[in-house]
Write a protein that holds these residues in place. Sequence first.
Motif, PDB file in Angstrom:
ATOM      1  N   LEU A   1       0.824  -1.204   0.000  1.00 46.14           N
ATOM      2  CA  LEU A   1       0.000   0.000   0.000  1.00 46.14           C
ATOM      3  C   LEU A   1       0.864   1.263   0.000  1.00 46.14           C
ATOM      4  O   LEU A   1       0.541   2.259  -0.639  1.00 46.14           O
ATOM      5  CB  LEU A   1      -0.915  -0.008   1.234  1.00 46.14           C
ATOM      6  CG  LEU A   1      -2.316   0.550   1.018  1.00 46.14           C
ATOM      7  CD1 LEU A   1      -2.992  -0.092  -0.167  1.00 46.14           C
ATOM      8  CD2 LEU A   1      -3.149   0.358   2.272  1.00 46.14           C
TER       9      LEU A   1
ATOM     10  N   ASN B   1      -3.753   3.216 -13.468  1.00 44.44           N
ATOM     11  CA  ASN B   1      -4.181   1.928 -14.011  1.00 44.44           C
ATOM     12  C   ASN B   1      -3.990   1.866 -15.535  1.00 44.44           C
ATOM     13  O   ASN B   1      -4.867   1.456 -16.271  1.00 44.44           O
ATOM     14  CB  ASN B   1      -5.648   1.644 -13.676  1.00 44.44           C
ATOM     15  CG  ASN B   1      -5.842   1.389 -12.190  1.00 44.44           C
ATOM     16  OD1 ASN B   1      -4.874   1.256 -11.447  1.00 44.44           O
ATOM     17  ND2 ASN B   1      -7.094   1.311 -11.761  1.00 44.44           N
TER      18      ASN B   1
ATOM     19  N   MET C   1       0.260  -5.269 -15.690  1.00 46.42           N
ATOM     20  CA  MET C   1      -0.729  -5.587 -14.649  1.00 46.42           C
ATOM     21  C   MET C   1      -2.007  -4.798 -14.916  1.00 46.42           C
ATOM     22  O   MET C   1      -1.944  -3.682 -15.437  1.00 46.42           O
ATOM     23  CB  MET C   1      -0.193  -5.170 -13.274  1.00 46.42           C
ATOM     24  CG  MET C   1       1.092  -5.835 -12.881  1.00 46.42           C
ATOM     25  SD  MET C   1       0.770  -7.495 -12.353  1.00 46.42           S
ATOM     26  CE  MET C   1       2.393  -8.189 -12.557  1.00 46.42           C
ATOM     27  N   PRO C   2      -3.132  -5.325 -14.516  1.00 49.81           N
ATOM     28  CA  PRO C   2      -4.386  -4.609 -14.777  1.00 49.81           C
ATOM     29  C   PRO C   2      -4.536  -3.325 -13.962  1.00 49.81           C
ATOM     30  O   PRO C   2      -5.207  -2.401 -14.384  1.00 49.81           O
ATOM     31  CB  PRO C   2      -5.476  -5.601 -14.395  1.00 49.81           C
ATOM     32  CG  PRO C   2      -4.793  -6.873 -14.083  1.00 49.81           C
ATOM     33  CD  PRO C   2      -3.354  -6.616 -13.877  1.00 49.81           C
ATOM     34  N   THR C   3      -3.935  -3.278 -12.767  1.00 45.45           N
ATOM     35  CA  THR C   3      -4.074  -2.070 -11.938  1.00 45.45           C
ATOM     36  C   THR C   3      -2.737  -1.716 -11.289  1.00 45.45           C
ATOM     37  O   THR C   3      -1.851  -2.559 -11.173  1.00 45.45           O
ATOM     38  CB  THR C   3      -5.088  -2.291 -10.788  1.00 45.45           C
ATOM     39  OG1 THR C   3      -4.575  -3.339  -9.959  1.00 45.45           O
ATOM     40  CG2 THR C   3      -6.455  -2.648 -11.297  1.00 45.45           C
TER      41      THR C   3
ATOM     42  N   LEU D   1      -2.454  -1.103  -8.213  1.00 45.47           N
ATOM     43  CA  LEU D   1      -2.425  -1.811  -6.931  1.00 45.47           C
ATOM     44  C   LEU D   1      -1.803  -3.203  -7.098  1.00 45.47           C
ATOM     45  O   LEU D   1      -0.947  -3.620  -6.311  1.00 45.47           O
ATOM     46  CB  LEU D   1      -3.849  -1.932  -6.375  1.00 45.47           C
ATOM     47  CG  LEU D   1      -3.946  -2.561  -4.995  1.00 45.47           C
ATOM     48  CD1 LEU D   1      -3.293  -1.681  -3.946  1.00 45.47           C
ATOM     49  CD2 LEU D   1      -5.393  -2.840  -4.616  1.00 45.47           C
ATOM     50  N   ALA D   2      -2.226  -3.887  -8.163  1.00 50.09           N
ATOM     51  CA  ALA D   2      -1.672  -5.227  -8.420  1.00 50.09           C
ATOM     52  C   ALA D   2      -0.172  -5.134  -8.649  1.00 50.09           C
ATOM     53  O   ALA D   2       0.606  -5.971  -8.168  1.00 50.09           O
ATOM     54  CB  ALA D   2      -2.365  -5.850  -9.618  1.00 50.09           C
TER      55      ALA D   2
ATOM     56  N   VAL E   1      -8.560  -3.188  -0.873  1.00 50.97           N
ATOM     57  CA  VAL E   1      -8.933  -1.807  -1.172  1.00 50.97           C
ATOM     58  C   VAL E   1      -9.041  -1.616  -2.683  1.00 50.97           C
ATOM     59  O   VAL E   1      -8.334  -2.248  -3.451  1.00 50.97           O
ATOM     60  CB  VAL E   1      -7.910  -0.800  -0.602  1.00 50.97           C
ATOM     61  CG1 VAL E   1      -7.997  -0.741   0.895  1.00 50.97           C
ATOM     62  CG2 VAL E   1      -6.500  -1.147  -1.074  1.00 50.97           C
TER      63      VAL E   1
ATOM     64  N   PRO F   1     -11.935  -6.665  -9.811  1.00 47.82           N
ATOM     65  CA  PRO F   1     -11.633  -5.277 -10.195  1.00 47.82           C
ATOM     66  C   PRO F   1     -10.275  -4.772  -9.708  1.00 47.82           C
ATOM     67  O   PRO F   1      -9.732  -3.843 -10.272  1.00 47.82           O
ATOM     68  CB  PRO F   1     -12.766  -4.472  -9.542  1.00 47.82           C
ATOM     69  CG  PRO F   1     -13.868  -5.431  -9.362  1.00 47.82           C
ATOM     70  CD  PRO F   1     -13.238  -6.750  -9.112  1.00 47.82           C
ATOM     71  N   CYS F   2      -9.703  -5.365  -8.662  1.00 47.48           N
ATOM     72  CA  CYS F   2      -8.421  -4.863  -8.176  1.00 47.48           C
ATOM     73  C   CYS F   2      -7.256  -5.332  -9.053  1.00 47.48           C
ATOM     74  O   CYS F   2      -6.110  -4.946  -8.823  1.00 47.48           O
ATOM     75  CB  CYS F   2      -8.184  -5.262  -6.717  1.00 47.48           C
ATOM     76  SG  CYS F   2      -7.759  -6.973  -6.492  1.00 47.48           S
ATOM     77  N   GLY F   3      -7.565  -6.161 -10.038  1.00 46.14           N
ATOM     78  CA  GLY F   3      -6.502  -6.592 -10.949  1.00 46.14           C
ATOM     79  C   GLY F   3      -5.837  -7.885 -10.530  1.00 46.14           C
ATOM     80  O   GLY F   3      -4.844  -8.300 -11.114  1.00 46.14           O
ATOM     81  N   MET F   4      -6.358  -8.513  -9.484  1.00 44.63           N
ATOM     82  CA  MET F   4      -5.790  -9.780  -9.033  1.00 44.63           C
ATOM     83  C   MET F   4      -6.922 -10.784  -8.824  1.00 44.63           C
ATOM     84  O   MET F   4      -7.985 -10.421  -8.325  1.00 44.63           O
ATOM     85  CB  MET F   4      -5.029  -9.586  -7.717  1.00 44.63           C
ATOM     86  CG  MET F   4      -3.765  -8.766  -7.860  1.00 44.63           C
ATOM     87  SD  MET F   4      -2.968  -8.403  -6.278  1.00 44.63           S
ATOM     88  CE  MET F   4      -3.674  -6.821  -5.865  1.00 44.63           C
TER      89      MET F   4
ATOM     90  N   GLU G   1     -11.772  -1.604 -12.032  1.00 49.65           N
ATOM     91  CA  GLU G   1     -11.874  -0.569 -11.012  1.00 49.65           C
ATOM     92  C   GLU G   1     -12.618   0.656 -11.557  1.00 49.65           C
ATOM     93  O   GLU G   1     -13.466   1.240 -10.873  1.00 49.65           O
ATOM     94  CB  GLU G   1     -10.463  -0.184 -10.557  1.00 49.65           C
ATOM     95  CG  GLU G   1     -10.464   0.643  -9.289  1.00 49.65           C
ATOM     96  CD  GLU G   1      -9.050   0.872  -8.750  1.00 49.65           C
ATOM     97  OE1 GLU G   1      -8.161   0.051  -9.009  1.00 49.65           O
ATOM     98  OE2 GLU G   1      -8.870   1.887  -8.073  1.00 49.65           O
ATOM     99  N   GLU G   2     -12.309   1.026 -12.800  1.00 47.59           N
ATOM    100  CA  GLU G   2     -12.947   2.195 -13.426  1.00 47.59           C
ATOM    101  C   GLU G   2     -14.459   1.983 -13.523  1.00 47.59           C
ATOM    102  O   GLU G   2     -15.252   2.884 -13.222  1.00 47.59           O
ATOM    103  CB  GLU G   2     -12.375   2.445 -14.826  1.00 47.59           C
ATOM    104  CG  GLU G   2     -10.941   2.959 -14.827  1.00 47.59           C
ATOM    105  CD  GLU G   2      -9.908   1.863 -14.558  1.00 47.59           C
ATOM    106  OE1 GLU G   2     -10.263   0.661 -14.658  1.00 47.59           O
ATOM    107  OE2 GLU G   2      -8.758   2.185 -14.227  1.00 47.59           O
TER     108      GLU G   2
END
Lengths: 475, 204
Positions: A6, A16, A22-24, A26-27, B78, B97-100, B183-184
Motif C-alpha cells: 500500500l 491503471n 498488470m491490470p491495476t 495496486l496489483a 482496497v 476489479p483490483c486486478g488480481m 476498477e474504473e
Amino acid sequence: MALTGLEIFKLLPKTNCKKCGMPTCLAFAMQLAQKRAKLEDCPHVSQESKQKLAAAAAPPMRKVVFGRKDAQLTVGQETVMFRHEEKFYNPTVLAVTISDKLSGNDLNSRIKAVNSLQFERVGTKIGVRAIAVTNDSGSPEPFAQVCAQAAKQACPEPGRGGWSRERRANNSPADSSTSLGTSLALILVTESPQAAAAALKQIKDTAGTPLLAAATAKNAEEMAKVAKENGCPLVAKAESIEALADLSEKIKAAGVEDIVLNLSTGSLKEKLYNMTRMRVLSLKKVFRPLGYPTVSFVLGGSPEQQMAEACSLICKYSSIVVVETVEPYAILPMLTCVMNIFTDPQKPVQVEPKVYAIGEPGENSPLMFTTNFSLTYYTVESDVEASRVPSYILVVDTEGTSVLTAYSGDKLNEKTVADAMAKGNVASLVKHRKLIIPGYVAVMSGKLEEATNWEVMVGPRESAMLPKYLKEVWK
Amino acid sequence: MCGAYSWLDCRAAYEITPSGPNQPIAKGSCIEPKIGQWDKINAFVQQVSRGGVQRMSQYSMITDPMTSCGCFECIAAVLPSTGGIMIANREFAEMTPCGMKFSTLAGTVGGGQQTPGFIGHSKHYINSRKFIAAEGGIRRIVWMPTMLKEEIKDNFIKRAQELGLGGEEFLAKIADETTAATEEQVLEFITRAGHPATSMEPMF
C-alpha cells in the motif's frame, strides 16, 4: 524497512494504465512489494517516487567482490537473520594465512599445503578460496615478495574426495584435466600503508583485486588512499561496534565504498554476540554504517580449537573467516559447515539425472534406479560401492525428492522411469532386461513391466540392504 | 474469523493440546479503541511472531491488519480510486476489479504476512458489527460477486438497515461482476448509484 504494497502504491501514478502488464497499479504495487516485479516496468513513475522506492529497495548489506578475474568471490548482500526465513546468499569465504616471515622451501610447502585444501562433497567442489598473507615481519619488502609468490603459485589442486569418493580419488593419479582452473584470491593483512602499496605494486597483474586488511582508526586515511588507488575493497578494523561504525563512515568519506568489517577484540562469546547485533542493526534497522560484510580472524590455538571457533563464526555471521591451520581434518568441517548453512532451504539438493557407473560395470551388471535427491542418491551410491558389485544406477529426475515423496507426488511413476531409461539409453548398456527398483515402490512393478517390457526385480526397502541383495538375490 | 476455524475449534484444540498453537490471550487494556488494539495482544503477537509482527488491529484493514494462514473464505482488498473495498470469495475464480484473482490475492495476504489494505476473512464476518469498524464497516463495500451477495443477503440487509443505509437498496448499490469488471467500471457504477463510499473520507 521494506515498504508495504500500500505504501508503494501511494508512490505510483495510480492511473491503471496497464503498461506494466498488470491490470491495476495496486496489483503492480503488490508484485513490487513481493519483489516479483521491477520498478522499470512502470513508464510513468515520477523521479521522486523512483528515488524513494530505490532507497527502500537498496540492499541493507553491501555486496563486496574481490579476487581474481577468473575466480571472483562475492561476499555480503545477505537479507535475513536466519536461513529458514529465505536463504543465505553468498557462502562464507574460507582463507588460510601465510606469514611473510616464511621463505624458500618453507614458503613453497606452505603454499602447496594451502593449494591442496580442495574437496569434493556430495558432488560439489568445496575448498579454501583465499590466501591471507600476513605482514608478521613488519617491513614492506618481504611482504611484497611473499604476496608476489603467493599470487603466482596459488592454484588449487583438483578436489580430493570427501565421503566415499576419497578412495576413488586416491586411486586415480592426478589428472590435469580435472583442475579447477581457478586460483585463490589474496587478502593482504597489514596495517602499514607502505607495505600494502608495495605489495599491490608487485601483484598488480597477477592477483586481480585483492582484499586489503586493514584500516584502523590510526591509518584510515592513508589505507583508504591505497585502496582507492588500486580499486580494492578495504577491511575496517576496530574494537567495538561503535568504533567500527565511525571508521566505516570515515573510509566511505575517503572514497572507498567496498568495505568489510572486522571486530578485532573479544572472546568468542562476545564476538558472536556483537556480530549478531551488527547483523540486526544492518538488516532490521537498516543502519548503513554497519551494512557491510564481515571478516573474522581465527589465529592461534590447536586445529581443533580453530575448527570450533571458525564454525561458530561461520554460523554467526562472518562473510570471510581467516584461519591458520592447514590440517585437512580441521578445514573440511569448516567447509561442510559453510555448505550446510548456505544451501537454499527452499530447493532440495539434486544430482544430475543420468546413468551413473559404479566401479566398472559391464553388459551383465545390475541396473537399478533411484531418484535425484542428493541424499537419496549418495546413500544408494555408497551402499552400492560397499557391495563391490559393479553396477549402473539410473537416476530418475523427480525434482529433487526422495523415492516415497516422489511416488506420492506422482513424480516417480512408470512413465518417468521409462523416460529416464530411454534418455539414459540403458538398453545399450546392459544385455539383460532386468531392472532393480526400490523396495518401497514395489507397488509400481506391474505397470512398469508393461510400460518397459523389462523384468522388474524388487530391491530392498533400505539401501543398506543393497550389498546383501546384490550378492545374494542378483546372482 | 477466517471461516475455516471457529472460536470453539480453538478452545477445543487448546484443551486437547494446552501447549499447542491455540492459546488463550488475555487482552489487557485497550490502547487504540478505534482500530482495536490491546497491549497484551500486541505483546503476544510480537513474541510468537519473533518480532515479525509488531501490532495487530482487530477493527482495521489499513493499520496493522490481522494476518491469516490462507484458508479464509473471502478476501477484502482496497479499491483505491473508489474509496471503498471489494470482497472476493474463494469460489469466485474470475479476475476481480483490483486486478488480481482470488489466488493471487491469497498469495498476497496469506502466510502470516501483514499486508495493509488486504485481509482474509469469513463470509459470516462481513455482517459483524466489528468488520473493519475503523474504516466504516460495510459502508465501504463497493464490489462483491453475485454469489457472495446472494449467500449473505438476509443478514447483510439487516445489518445495512441497522446502519441506516437502507436494506436491499444498499445491496443494489454494490457493484458485482455483471455490472463492473474493472476498477474504473466500479467507480462509474457506484457514482451513478450514489454509493455512500463516494462521499466518505479516503481510507488511507
